[in-house]
Design a protein around this motif. Structure first.
Motif, PDB file in Angstrom:
ATOM      1  N   THR A 138       0.823  -1.204   0.000  1.00  0.00           N
ATOM      2  CA  THR A 138       0.000   0.000   0.000  1.00  0.00           C
ATOM      3  C   THR A 138       0.859   1.258   0.000  1.00  0.00           C
ATOM      4  OG1 THR A 138      -1.768  -1.111   1.203  1.00  0.00           O
ATOM      5  CG2 THR A 138      -1.753   1.281   1.263  1.00  0.00           C
ATOM      6  N   LEU A 139       1.878   1.290   0.845  1.00  0.00           N
ATOM      7  CA  LEU A 139       2.749   2.471   0.898  1.00  0.00           C
ATOM      8  C   LEU A 139       3.412   2.739  -0.438  1.00  0.00           C
ATOM      9  CD1 LEU A 139       4.517   2.201   4.381  1.00  0.00           C
ATOM     10  CD2 LEU A 139       2.526   3.588   3.744  1.00  0.00           C
ATOM     11  N   ALA A 140       3.833   1.677  -1.124  1.00  0.00           N
ATOM     12  CA  ALA A 140       4.459   1.858  -2.435  1.00  0.00           C
ATOM     13  C   ALA A 140       3.487   2.513  -3.406  1.00  0.00           C
ATOM     14  CB  ALA A 140       4.941   0.513  -2.978  1.00  0.00           C
ATOM     15  N   ALA A 141       2.244   2.045  -3.403  1.00  0.00           N
ATOM     16  CA  ALA A 141       1.249   2.645  -4.285  1.00  0.00           C
ATOM     17  C   ALA A 141       1.015   4.112  -3.938  1.00  0.00           C
ATOM     18  CB  ALA A 141      -0.060   1.864  -4.193  1.00  0.00           C
ATOM     19  N   LEU A 142       0.960   4.424  -2.648  1.00  0.00           N
ATOM     20  CA  LEU A 142       0.674   5.807  -2.241  1.00  0.00           C
ATOM     21  C   LEU A 142       1.849   6.739  -2.515  1.00  0.00           C
ATOM     22  CD1 LEU A 142      -1.353   5.299   1.062  1.00  0.00           C
ATOM     23  CD2 LEU A 142      -2.193   5.730  -1.267  1.00  0.00           C
ATOM     24  N   VAL A 143       3.068   6.229  -2.481  1.00  0.00           N
ATOM     25  CA  VAL A 143       4.206   7.064  -2.885  1.00  0.00           C
ATOM     26  C   VAL A 143       4.078   7.446  -4.355  1.00  0.00           C
ATOM     27  CG1 VAL A 143       6.699   7.012  -3.340  1.00  0.00           C
ATOM     28  CG2 VAL A 143       5.815   6.301  -1.106  1.00  0.00           C
ATOM     29  N   ASP A 188       3.653  11.230  -5.921  1.00  0.00           N
ATOM     30  CA  ASP A 188       4.497  11.770  -6.989  1.00  0.00           C
ATOM     31  C   ASP A 188       3.717  12.131  -8.246  1.00  0.00           C
ATOM     32  OD1 ASP A 188       6.633  11.422  -5.306  1.00  0.00           O
ATOM     33  OD2 ASP A 188       7.327   9.560  -6.234  1.00  0.00           O
ATOM     34  N   GLY A 189       2.402  11.889  -8.238  1.00  0.00           N
ATOM     35  CA  GLY A 189       1.574  12.260  -9.381  1.00  0.00           C
ATOM     36  C   GLY A 189       1.531  11.239 -10.494  1.00  0.00           C
ATOM     37  N   ALA A 190       2.163  10.091 -10.309  1.00  0.00           N
ATOM     38  CA  ALA A 190       2.164   9.061 -11.354  1.00  0.00           C
ATOM     39  C   ALA A 190       0.854   8.281 -11.382  1.00  0.00           C
ATOM     40  CB  ALA A 190       3.335   8.106 -11.145  1.00  0.00           C
ATOM     41  N   LEU A 191       0.191   8.162 -10.221  1.00  0.00           N
ATOM     42  CA  LEU A 191      -1.064   7.432 -10.110  1.00  0.00           C
ATOM     43  C   LEU A 191      -2.086   8.297  -9.390  1.00  0.00           C
ATOM     44  CD1 LEU A 191       0.269   3.982  -8.765  1.00  0.00           C
ATOM     45  CD2 LEU A 191      -0.029   4.640 -11.159  1.00  0.00           C
ATOM     46  N   THR A 192      -3.348   7.914  -9.507  1.00  0.00           N
ATOM     47  CA  THR A 192      -4.412   8.540  -8.719  1.00  0.00           C
ATOM     48  C   THR A 192      -5.210   7.442  -8.033  1.00  0.00           C
ATOM     49  OG1 THR A 192      -6.054   8.496 -10.498  1.00  0.00           O
ATOM     50  CG2 THR A 192      -4.595  10.423 -10.393  1.00  0.00           C
ATOM     51  N   LEU A 193      -5.906   7.804  -6.990  1.00  0.00           N
ATOM     52  CA  LEU A 193      -6.682   6.807  -6.264  1.00  0.00           C
ATOM     53  C   LEU A 193      -8.007   6.483  -6.930  1.00  0.00           C
ATOM     54  CD1 LEU A 193      -6.134   7.929  -2.554  1.00  0.00           C
ATOM     55  CD2 LEU A 193      -5.474   5.719  -3.544  1.00  0.00           C
ATOM     56  N   ASP A 194      -8.605   7.439  -7.622  1.00  0.00           N
ATOM     57  CA  ASP A 194     -10.005   7.270  -8.024  1.00  0.00           C
ATOM     58  C   ASP A 194     -10.276   7.328  -9.517  1.00  0.00           C
ATOM     59  OD1 ASP A 194     -11.118   6.935  -5.372  1.00  0.00           O
ATOM     60  OD2 ASP A 194     -10.562   9.031  -5.048  1.00  0.00           O
ATOM     61  N   GLU A 195      -9.247   7.433 -10.330  1.00  0.00           N
ATOM     62  CA  GLU A 195      -9.436   7.332 -11.777  1.00  0.00           C
ATOM     63  C   GLU A 195      -9.186   5.894 -12.214  1.00  0.00           C
ATOM     64  OE1 GLU A 195      -6.913  10.163 -13.654  1.00  0.00           O
ATOM     65  OE2 GLU A 195      -7.845  11.882 -12.652  1.00  0.00           O
ATOM     66  N   PRO A 196      -9.808   5.457 -13.304  1.00  0.00           N
ATOM     67  CA  PRO A 196      -9.641   4.066 -13.735  1.00  0.00           C
ATOM     68  C   PRO A 196      -8.180   3.700 -13.989  1.00  0.00           C
ATOM     69  CG  PRO A 196     -11.500   5.057 -14.871  1.00  0.00           C
ATOM     70  CD  PRO A 196     -10.804   6.172 -14.139  1.00  0.00           C
ATOM     71  N   GLY A 254      -6.629   3.835 -17.472  1.00  0.00           N
ATOM     72  CA  GLY A 254      -6.085   5.048 -18.066  1.00  0.00           C
ATOM     73  C   GLY A 254      -4.590   4.971 -18.279  1.00  0.00           C
ATOM     74  N   TYR A 255      -3.885   4.217 -17.444  1.00  0.00           N
ATOM     75  CA  TYR A 255      -2.445   4.045 -17.651  1.00  0.00           C
ATOM     76  C   TYR A 255      -2.056   2.580 -17.838  1.00  0.00           C
ATOM     77  CZ  TYR A 255      -3.453   4.530 -12.619  1.00  0.00           C
ATOM     78  OH  TYR A 255      -4.050   4.495 -11.378  1.00  0.00           O
ATOM     79  N   TRP A 256      -3.000   1.686 -17.676  1.00  0.00           N
ATOM     80  CA  TRP A 256      -2.751   0.263 -17.941  1.00  0.00           C
ATOM     81  C   TRP A 256      -3.897  -0.234 -18.819  1.00  0.00           C
ATOM     82  CZ3 TRP A 256      -2.366  -3.961 -13.529  1.00  0.00           C
ATOM     83  CH2 TRP A 256      -1.758  -5.120 -14.048  1.00  0.00           C
ATOM     84  N   GLY A 262       1.747  -4.378 -11.139  1.00  0.00           N
ATOM     85  CA  GLY A 262       1.353  -4.102 -12.516  1.00  0.00           C
ATOM     86  C   GLY A 262       0.967  -2.650 -12.720  1.00  0.00           C
ATOM     87  N   ILE A 263       0.253  -2.076 -11.757  1.00  0.00           N
ATOM     88  CA  ILE A 263      -0.144  -0.670 -11.840  1.00  0.00           C
ATOM     89  C   ILE A 263       1.085   0.233 -11.803  1.00  0.00           C
ATOM     90  CG2 ILE A 263      -1.392   1.163 -10.640  1.00  0.00           C
ATOM     91  CD1 ILE A 263      -3.312  -1.122  -9.637  1.00  0.00           C
ATOM     92  N   LEU A 264       2.037  -0.081 -10.908  1.00  0.00           N
ATOM     93  CA  LEU A 264       3.264   0.722 -10.815  1.00  0.00           C
ATOM     94  C   LEU A 264       4.085   0.639 -12.098  1.00  0.00           C
ATOM     95  CD1 LEU A 264       4.375  -0.152  -7.174  1.00  0.00           C
ATOM     96  CD2 LEU A 264       3.600   2.080  -7.981  1.00  0.00           C
ATOM     97  N   ARG A 265       4.196  -0.543 -12.667  1.00  0.00           N
ATOM     98  CA  ARG A 265       4.953  -0.699 -13.906  1.00  0.00           C
ATOM     99  C   ARG A 265       4.331   0.124 -15.027  1.00  0.00           C
ATOM    100  NH1 ARG A 265       8.244  -5.593 -14.264  1.00  0.00           N
ATOM    101  NH2 ARG A 265       8.328  -6.606 -12.216  1.00  0.00           N
ATOM    102  N   ALA A 266       2.996   0.074 -15.121  1.00  0.00           N
ATOM    103  CA  ALA A 266       2.315   0.757 -16.216  1.00  0.00           C
ATOM    104  C   ALA A 266       2.244   2.264 -16.011  1.00  0.00           C
ATOM    105  CB  ALA A 266       0.900   0.195 -16.371  1.00  0.00           C
ATOM    106  N   GLY A 267       1.967   2.688 -14.768  1.00  0.00           N
ATOM    107  CA  GLY A 267       1.712   4.102 -14.531  1.00  0.00           C
ATOM    108  C   GLY A 267       2.874   4.900 -14.014  1.00  0.00           C
ATOM    109  N   ALA A 268       3.818   4.235 -13.322  1.00  0.00           N
ATOM    110  CA  ALA A 268       4.925   4.957 -12.689  1.00  0.00           C
ATOM    111  C   ALA A 268       6.285   4.566 -13.242  1.00  0.00           C
ATOM    112  CB  ALA A 268       4.897   4.725 -11.174  1.00  0.00           C
ATOM    113  N   GLY A 269       6.332   3.572 -14.116  1.00  0.00           N
ATOM    114  CA  GLY A 269       7.597   3.171 -14.706  1.00  0.00           C
ATOM    115  C   GLY A 269       8.582   2.572 -13.725  1.00  0.00           C
ATOM    116  N   THR A 270       8.060   1.958 -12.687  1.00  0.00           N
ATOM    117  CA  THR A 270       8.909   1.333 -11.684  1.00  0.00           C
ATOM    118  C   THR A 270       8.230   0.065 -11.206  1.00  0.00           C
ATOM    119  OG1 THR A 270      10.179   1.713  -9.649  1.00  0.00           O
ATOM    120  CG2 THR A 270       7.934   2.581  -9.707  1.00  0.00           C
TER     121      THR A 270
END
Length: 374
Positions: free
Chosen positions: A84-89, A93-101, A104-106, A177-185
């Motif tokens: 969870t902390l990784a996702a919230l970081v 940083d603006g790479a992900l959002t909590l409430d958009e689909p 949109g990035y995956w 998977g979300i981090l790879r697609a949306g944050a490049g990490t």
């Protein structure tokens, strides 16, 4: 707190307790002496100080290595709090959002009823993918790409947001998977490179070579234990997550399976929970005030089908009037006591229910009901 009382190195339990914590020592000694515990650590932090540090039993199956303060062990789903902390970081940083689909990035993920799934739904176990699909049954436990792809291709078991069930094994792969697609990490890179050093954690996704000798061997309290679990239907795919031979392998310990295989110490977990809610603490400094508030706030209350009971989830923790907590299958648990203002952890290598941690909690005046999948 008064003078700390030492414990003889010749005793089955070693460590210390501060004045007023003798009941914790007595409870832990009973667990070890009665054979209900063969290797575990207990830590309690209050007001910035460790007031209980107890080590009991052995770290290895051969009973050659005594459990030490720096012994690392896999606490199963306690790992999820740090996913969870990784996702919230990444949200910070603006790479992900909590409430958009997520789609949109995956984009590949947004099929078969998952088009509108959000990160908040994933983090609160409402994304409809509490287990890997049948199609993943033939995949190896460490086939990260294959397991992620199985989630991409699968339809959710229920419409996202309409039901609740801890995403027992899928949580880390979804966030990765979300981090790879949306944050490049990746989850491992973000945790080990950002979160772990920022919080000063002795904890790892992917144990480094120089720390492998500290890792405890897991063992069953009863060989039938995995089959008796309420959560068993959610843990069958991929095969091997409850196989102690697999869990004790170097390949597993150095892999990243985010839902379950963080390796950490009791002291690290108790210290983390002791500062979890602090307004000037490291978690708030890491996330910022808005996301810190989101992390701790009650998000959903419902019957969790994997737990088999009604619970309240925050983003990553279980919360009730007495505690903010997370446990893991097998008996490990950590919590912040809202009543007594201490952070506590019980981590064990002997896979069984949560009754041992519950007895430690009771000695502290805490109620450890509903912390993990028994």
């Amino acid at each position: 707190m008064g003078q700390e009382s030492g414990i003889s190195a010749a005793a089955p339990v070693e460590g210390f307790v501060a004045d007023g914590y003798d009941k914790v020592l007595e409870a832990f000694q009973r667990l070890v002496h009665d054979g209900r515990e063969t290797g575990a650590g207990v830590s309690v932090w209050r007001d910035g100080r460790e007031v209980v540090r107890l080590n009991g039993g052995w770290a290895d199956a051969a009973r050659h290595r005594a459990w030490r303060t720096d012994t690392l062990v896999q606490p199963y789903s306690l790992s999820k709090a740090f996913v969870t902390l990784a996702a919230l970081v990444a949200v910070r940083d603006g790479a992900l959002t909590l409430d958009e689909p997520i789609a949109g990035y995956w984009p590949a993920y947004g099929v078969r009823g998952k088009e509108h799934t959000t990160l908040r739904q994933v983090l609160t176990h409402r994304a409809g993918q509490p287990r890997f699909p049948d199609e993943a049954a033939g995949l190896d436990l460490l086939d990260d790409a294959g397991l992620r792809e199985s989630l991409v291709q699968a339809a959710p078991e229920y419409a996202p947001g309409t039901s609740l069930g801890e995403h027992a094994l899928t949580y880390g792969h979804l966030v990765d998977g979300i981090l790879r697609a949306g944050a490049g990490t990746t989850l491992g890179e973000l945790f080990n490179g950002v979160i772990r050093p920022a919080l000063g954690l002795d904890a790892w996704f992917g144990v480094p070579d120089d720390a492998l000798e500290r890792v405890a061997d897991l063992e069953y309290a009863d060989p039938e234990w995995p089959r008796r679990l309420h959560a068993a239907p959610w843990l069958q795919i991929p095969d091997g997550t409850l196989d102690v031979e697999r869990a004790n392998s170097r390949a597993w310990r150095q892999a990243v399976f985010g839902a379950v295989n963080l390796h950490t110490t009791a002291t690290a977990m108790a210290r983390f929970f002791s500062r979890l809610i602090e307004a000037d603490g490291p978690v708030r400094a890491l996330l910022g005030p808005e996301l810190h508030a989101e992390l701790l706030a009650s998000q959903v209350t419902d019957v969790d089908e994997v737990f088999g009971t009604r619970i309240t989830w925050t983003l990553g923790f279980v919360r009730d009037r007495g505690k903010i907590a997370k446990g893991g299958i097998g008996g490990s648990a950590a919590w912040w006591s809202l009543k007594h203002h201490h952070g506590c952890a019980y981590v064990t290598r002997r896979l069984d229910d949560h009754s041992r941690a519950a007895e430690i909690a009771a000695a502290l005046g805490d109620d450890l009901s509903v912390v993990g999948e028994d």
